[in-house]
Design a protein around this motif. Structure first.
Motif, PDB file in Angstrom:
ATOM      1  N   SER A 111      -0.314 -11.453  -9.783  1.00  0.00           N
ATOM      2  CA  SER A 111      -0.694 -12.340 -10.888  1.00  0.00           C
ATOM      3  C   SER A 111      -1.800 -11.750 -11.759  1.00  0.00           C
ATOM      4  O   SER A 111      -2.032 -12.237 -12.864  1.00  0.00           O
ATOM      5  N   GLY A 112      -2.506 -10.732 -11.251  1.00  0.00           N
ATOM      6  CA  GLY A 112      -3.618 -10.167 -11.985  1.00  0.00           C
ATOM      7  C   GLY A 112      -4.962 -10.787 -11.634  1.00  0.00           C
ATOM      8  O   GLY A 112      -6.001 -10.347 -12.118  1.00  0.00           O
ATOM      9  N   LYS A 113      -4.960 -11.824 -10.809  1.00  0.00           N
ATOM     10  CA  LYS A 113      -6.234 -12.417 -10.355  1.00  0.00           C
ATOM     11  C   LYS A 113      -7.084 -11.332  -9.703  1.00  0.00           C
ATOM     12  O   LYS A 113      -8.277 -11.251  -9.921  1.00  0.00           O
ATOM     13  N   VAL A 114      -6.448 -10.509  -8.865  1.00  0.00           N
ATOM     14  CA  VAL A 114      -7.100  -9.346  -8.268  1.00  0.00           C
ATOM     15  C   VAL A 114      -6.553  -8.116  -8.988  1.00  0.00           C
ATOM     16  O   VAL A 114      -5.343  -7.916  -9.069  1.00  0.00           O
ATOM     17  N   TYR A 115      -7.470  -7.321  -9.529  1.00  0.00           N
ATOM     18  CA  TYR A 115      -7.066  -6.119 -10.266  1.00  0.00           C
ATOM     19  C   TYR A 115      -6.659  -4.990  -9.323  1.00  0.00           C
ATOM     20  O   TYR A 115      -5.667  -4.308  -9.550  1.00  0.00           O
ATOM     21  N   SER A 116      -7.465  -4.805  -8.270  1.00  0.00           N
ATOM     22  CA  SER A 116      -7.193  -3.714  -7.342  1.00  0.00           C
ATOM     23  C   SER A 116      -7.767  -4.052  -5.976  1.00  0.00           C
ATOM     24  O   SER A 116      -8.598  -4.945  -5.843  1.00  0.00           O
ATOM     25  N   ALA A 117      -7.303  -3.301  -4.980  1.00  0.00           N
ATOM     26  CA  ALA A 117      -7.785  -3.520  -3.614  1.00  0.00           C
ATOM     27  C   ALA A 117      -7.971  -2.175  -2.925  1.00  0.00           C
ATOM     28  O   ALA A 117      -7.136  -1.284  -3.043  1.00  0.00           O
ATOM     29  N   ALA A 118      -9.095  -2.075  -2.211  1.00  0.00           N
ATOM     30  CA  ALA A 118      -9.378  -0.911  -1.378  1.00  0.00           C
ATOM     31  C   ALA A 118      -9.535  -1.438   0.042  1.00  0.00           C
ATOM     32  O   ALA A 118     -10.415  -2.242   0.321  1.00  0.00           O
ATOM     33  N   LEU A 119      -8.640  -1.019   0.923  1.00  0.00           N
ATOM     34  CA  LEU A 119      -8.588  -1.571   2.279  1.00  0.00           C
ATOM     35  C   LEU A 119      -8.572  -0.441   3.293  1.00  0.00           C
ATOM     36  O   LEU A 119      -7.862   0.539   3.132  1.00  0.00           O
ATOM     37  N   ASP A 120      -9.353  -0.609   4.346  1.00  0.00           N
ATOM     38  CA  ASP A 120      -9.217   0.343   5.450  1.00  0.00           C
ATOM     39  C   ASP A 120      -8.972  -0.377   6.764  1.00  0.00           C
ATOM     40  O   ASP A 120      -9.010   0.235   7.831  1.00  0.00           O
ATOM     41  N   VAL A 121      -8.692  -1.662   6.670  1.00  0.00           N
ATOM     42  CA  VAL A 121      -8.254  -2.469   7.814  1.00  0.00           C
ATOM     43  C   VAL A 121      -7.201  -3.440   7.294  1.00  0.00           C
ATOM     44  O   VAL A 121      -7.188  -3.792   6.116  1.00  0.00           O
ATOM     45  N   PHE A 122      -6.310  -3.852   8.184  1.00  0.00           N
ATOM     46  CA  PHE A 122      -5.189  -4.696   7.782  1.00  0.00           C
ATOM     47  C   PHE A 122      -4.958  -5.782   8.814  1.00  0.00           C
ATOM     48  O   PHE A 122      -5.367  -5.649   9.972  1.00  0.00           O
ATOM     49  N   GLU A 123      -4.266  -6.852   8.394  1.00  0.00           N
ATOM     50  CA  GLU A 123      -3.917  -7.921   9.337  1.00  0.00           C
ATOM     51  C   GLU A 123      -3.097  -7.366  10.485  1.00  0.00           C
ATOM     52  O   GLU A 123      -3.325  -7.685  11.639  1.00  0.00           O
ATOM     53  N   VAL A 124      -2.108  -6.548  10.150  1.00  0.00           N
ATOM     54  CA  VAL A 124      -1.273  -5.888  11.155  1.00  0.00           C
ATOM     55  C   VAL A 124      -1.492  -4.398  10.975  1.00  0.00           C
ATOM     56  O   VAL A 124      -1.333  -3.867   9.873  1.00  0.00           O
ATOM     57  N   GLU A 125      -1.887  -3.737  12.057  1.00  0.00           N
ATOM     58  CA  GLU A 125      -2.121  -2.295  11.982  1.00  0.00           C
ATOM     59  C   GLU A 125      -1.166  -1.573  12.915  1.00  0.00           C
ATOM     60  O   GLU A 125      -0.973  -2.018  14.045  1.00  0.00           O
ATOM     61  N   PRO A 126      -0.585  -0.489  12.445  1.00  0.00           N
ATOM     62  CA  PRO A 126      -0.715   0.044  11.097  1.00  0.00           C
ATOM     63  C   PRO A 126      -0.025  -0.871  10.081  1.00  0.00           C
ATOM     64  O   PRO A 126       0.847  -1.666  10.435  1.00  0.00           O
TER      65      PRO A 126
END
Length: 171
Positions: A111-126
């Motif tokens: 939707s554009g509410k969030v422009y970008s994301a930088a993640l080094d952890v996730f709900e499900v890994e990998p």
């Protein structure tokens, strides 16, 4: 995006949050920290502390601070809840995977509410290979081991040895 002069909301102000704050301040950013459990940090006097809103009257102050933030960084170990961020916000999660509701993040990116994301952890890994996050052009991923430097391992080992010596009463 240039970081200088921007405001960042840190959700979590423990060791990771304080370490992030030092770096963000060095980048000339204003830091607002949300953490009900962490004490104030005298070595970071410019960090503004805010209380996460529990009631509508509290939201007037706390959410206005969050709404002014250009970047939201989750550095906490407990889930954080917010739907009041500024449009086009950049999201960083270096805390724990479940802090970010990934389906909600995907929708916010679309939707554009969030422009970008930088993640080094996730709900499900990998991160699953079919995750939309893998295909979004403004998502970047880390390996959640930035502190795994020679100096950090040495420092952590020395702390562990000191604690063990104190525990055993050997000096």
């Amino acid at each position: 995006m240039s970081l200088s002069g921007k405001t960042v909301a840190l959700i979590g102000f423990g060791d990771i949050g304080k370490s992030a704050a030092r770096r963000l301040i060095a980048a000339d950013m204003k830091v607002i920290a949300y953490d009900p459990f962490a004490p104030n940090s005298p070595e970071l006097p410019t960090v503004q502390r805010a209380v996460w809103p529990q009631r509508i009257e509290e939201a007037r102050t706390s959410l206005s601070l969050l709404a002014r933030s250009r970047l939201v960084a989750a550095t906490c170990s407990m889930p954080a809840y917010s739907r009041k961020a500024k449009d086009g916000v950049r999201v960083v999660n270096v805390g724990r995977g479940p802090v970010i509701d990934e389906p909600a993040l995907e929708a916010a990116l679309q939707s554009g509410k969030v422009y970008s994301a930088a993640l080094d952890v996730f709900e499900v890994e990998p991160l699953p290979m079919d995750s939309y996050l893998r295909t979004h052009p403004r998502c970047i991923f880390g390996s959640h081991n930035a502190s795994n430097t020679v100096d950090a391992v040495t420092r952590t080992s020395e702390i562990a040895i000191d604690k063990l010596i104190c525990f055993l009463g050997v000096a």
